[in-house]
Design an enzyme around this catalytic site. Structure first.
Site, PDB file in Angstrom:
ATOM      1  N   HIS A 159       0.807  -1.227   0.000  1.00 27.43           N
ATOM      2  CA  HIS A 159       0.000   0.000   0.000  1.00 27.43           C
ATOM      3  C   HIS A 159       0.840   1.278   0.000  1.00 27.43           C
ATOM      4  O   HIS A 159       0.356   2.346  -0.347  1.00 27.43           O
ATOM      5  CB  HIS A 159      -1.046  -0.010   1.131  1.00 27.43           C
ATOM      6  N   LYS A 194       0.546   5.621  -1.963  1.00 29.63           N
ATOM      7  CA  LYS A 194       0.520   6.897  -1.230  1.00 29.63           C
ATOM      8  C   LYS A 194       0.855   8.040  -2.191  1.00 29.63           C
ATOM      9  O   LYS A 194       1.728   7.918  -3.037  1.00 29.63           O
ATOM     10  CB  LYS A 194       1.506   6.854  -0.050  1.00 29.63           C
ATOM     11  N   HIS A 201       7.604  -2.280   2.147  1.00 30.20           N
ATOM     12  CA  HIS A 201       7.433  -0.830   2.020  1.00 30.20           C
ATOM     13  C   HIS A 201       8.752  -0.067   1.837  1.00 30.20           C
ATOM     14  O   HIS A 201       8.899   0.723   0.913  1.00 30.20           O
ATOM     15  CB  HIS A 201       6.709  -0.261   3.243  1.00 30.20           C
ATOM     16  N   LYS A 232       8.407   0.459  15.812  1.00 34.80           N
ATOM     17  CA  LYS A 232       7.156   0.749  16.519  1.00 34.80           C
ATOM     18  C   LYS A 232       7.487   1.448  17.834  1.00 34.80           C
ATOM     19  O   LYS A 232       8.591   1.279  18.375  1.00 34.80           O
ATOM     20  CB  LYS A 232       6.416  -0.550  16.856  1.00 34.80           C
TER      21      LYS A 232
END
Ligand code: BG6
Length: 507
Positions: free
Chosen positions: A188, A192, A250, A350
């Site tokens: 995905h 963007k 990504h 994270k």
């Protein structure tokens, strides 16, 4: 205005396996709804949602409305808009492991074809756990659902495999049932807005190309930092880790867009060929080099925006002695004429201090510096900062004289800010990607060889980390910028990690 493509959708049947799942609720349905609102969908389109538990269309539609209310960028739908959109939605339960249960899909497809009296595009969307991708593909075939290579497509979510072996196996299976031109592997990040604009920035501006190489670029940083923890995805994360979850796909795709050679045209395969060239040119990370070319980390507890958060090992469904990486950094090289010797630093993690995805190209120092004085110090190097999210902007950092009687230099930013505060005007990545799948454009989807080449690059690191457990986990606290070894990875080359510059920051 130069328009390079026109996205005209044929009549479409959009069949979602995993139609009640998290991805459908958060991403797929809000995206389809916004495409509908913005008039991208054809008059004849049908969405068939499917999952194992039976339910009425009404119940399904009302659950979807809850999701769209919560997750759509355009806010809660107006009553009449939702009524009109939802009239295209049907629910059909099916056990995806049972080919016989696929028969009703065939009947529905036939029904729409008859009703519309024109051949539709058919999209099968695997929004399910990865272990079901090949089972769905097999059952589509066994149930003899429509599979015309010209009009039928299958969308496969990530993760695409768990390592090189399993990715190859999955590709083999899918390619035995579908043609490559029918397979849409999602990453995905490629949908963007700012990521797509990197191609425009590079290939529609003549001033970029002379600068875009080892003669002028000193190093490149690709940084995707997230404040969120693993949340409810502990089980998945335990088997993945952040290197697989974020870098294999990504971040490496971002690297490809920055490093690729200019394609001859904007055709899907031409663009993807140039990206594969980059992956093939990446310097192999041999086991003895893993420690000097990578850093890993795992978060401990801390405070994020005034709220106490637990450490990774205390998260739900996580082993209290887990060795899983929640932070990873790599130093990579692209061994070709354009990039020889230019380090590409990638980092992601994270529970870091800020959520921001940015790419920075730092340019070399001026060849001879006439401005060093004790007061002004050395002028800073130029940087091109491409911020993908949450800020969507491209900024050039230059040195400039501060107005006044003295010759004092300062950093100034030339900023192209996409939407200012009106980010909701920007289509979500899933809108772009779903419309591309509907209209049959594969440019922003991963081809089999791309996925495999990316796995090939990181597999030695995965294997090495697996064999050599980290002894210092957890090694960074929530709300920090990651482990010290990641600072050391870049510091030993004389650099430091860049964070997003504050807006209009001086100095
Ligand atoms: C997903 C990862 O692919 O991307 C998640 O599985 C991650 O772990 C997410 O949080 C980040 O996506 P975005 O669009 O929020 O940056």
């Amino acid at each position: 205005m130069v328009k390079t493509s026109s996205k005209k959708a044929n009549p479409t049947i959009f069949l979602i396996f995993g139609g009640t799942g998290d991805l459908t609720n958060r991403k797929i349905m809000p995206a389809l709804y916004n495409l509908f609102l913005d008039n991208w969908l054809p008059e004849n389109f049908a969405i068939i949602g499917s999952s194992s538990t039976a339910m009425s269309d009404e119940k399904y539609i009302s659950e979807l409305l809850n999701a769209v209310n919560q997750f759509s960028r355009s806010g809660k739908p107006k009553k009449e808009d939702w009524a009109s959109f939802s009239s295209h939605i049907t629910f059909q339960s099916a056990d995806i492991t049972d080919a016989a249960a696929f028969k009703p899909f065939g009947a529905l497809i036939e029904k729409y074809k008859k009703e519309w009296n024109e051949p539709p595009s058919i999209i099968y969307y695997c929004a399910v756990a990865p272990r079901f991708f090949s089972i769905i593909a097999e059952n589509i075939s066994k149930a003899k659902l429509e599979n015309d290579p010209k009009t039928t497509r299958i969308i496969v979510e990530k993760p695409f495999g768990n390592d090189l072996e399993s990715a190859k196996e999955l590709n083999k299976k899918l390619l035995s049932l579908f043609d490559e031109t029918q397979i849409y592997r999602i990453d995905h990040y490629l949908g963007k807005e700012v990521v797509q604009n990197v191609m425009a920035l590079r290939f529609a501006n003549a001033i970029m190309e002379p600068l875009w190489n080892r003669n002028h670029v000193e190093h490149v940083q690709i940084s995707v930092t997230e404040q969120i923890g693993v949340g409810t995805r502990g089980k998945y994360f335990e088997s993945a880790g952040v290197l697989r979850d974020m870098i294999q796909n990504h971040l490496l795709q971002l690297l490809c867009i920055i490093a690729m050679e200019p394609p001859i045209n904007f055709d899907a395969d031409e663009v993807r060929d140039r990206k594969v060239d980059v992956l093939k040119a990446m310097r192999k990370i041999v086991p003895r080099k893993v420690d000097v070319m990578s850093a890993r980390g795992q978060y401990s507890s801390g405070w994020i925006e005034g709220k106490e958060v637990v450490g990774y090992r205390e998260e739900k469904n996580v082993d209290p002695d887990s060795n899983t990486d929640t932070y990873a950094a790599l130093k990579l090289y692209v061994d070709n004429w354009r990039w020889q010797g230019v380090p590409f630093y990638l980092r992601t993690g994270k529970r870091l201090s800020k959520t921001a995805s940015i790419i920075t190209l730092q340019f070399k120092e001026v060849p001879h510096n006439i401005f060093i004085t004790e007061e002004s110090g050395t002028p800073k190097q130029n940087r091109l900062v491409i911020s993908i999210q949450p800020d969507m902007a491209i900024r050039f950092q230059l040195q400039s004289k501060i107005p006044g009687l003295e010759m004092t230099l300062n950093t100034v930013d030339i900023v192209f800010d996409y939407f200012g505060n009106k980010k909701t005007d920007s289509p979500e990545a899933y809108e772009t990607l779903l419309l591309d799948a509907i209209t049959g454009d594969q440019t922003l989807f991963m081809r089999a060889d791309q996925v495999e080449a990316a796995w090939e690059l990181i597999t030695p690191v995965l294997n090495y980390w697996e064999k050599n457990k980290a002894t210092d986990f957890p090694n960074y606290s929530a709300d920090s910028w990651g482990p010290e070894n990641a600072e050391a990875l870049i510091a030993k080359d004389g650099y430091h990690w860049f964070n997003l510059p504050e807006k209009n920051k001086k100095g």
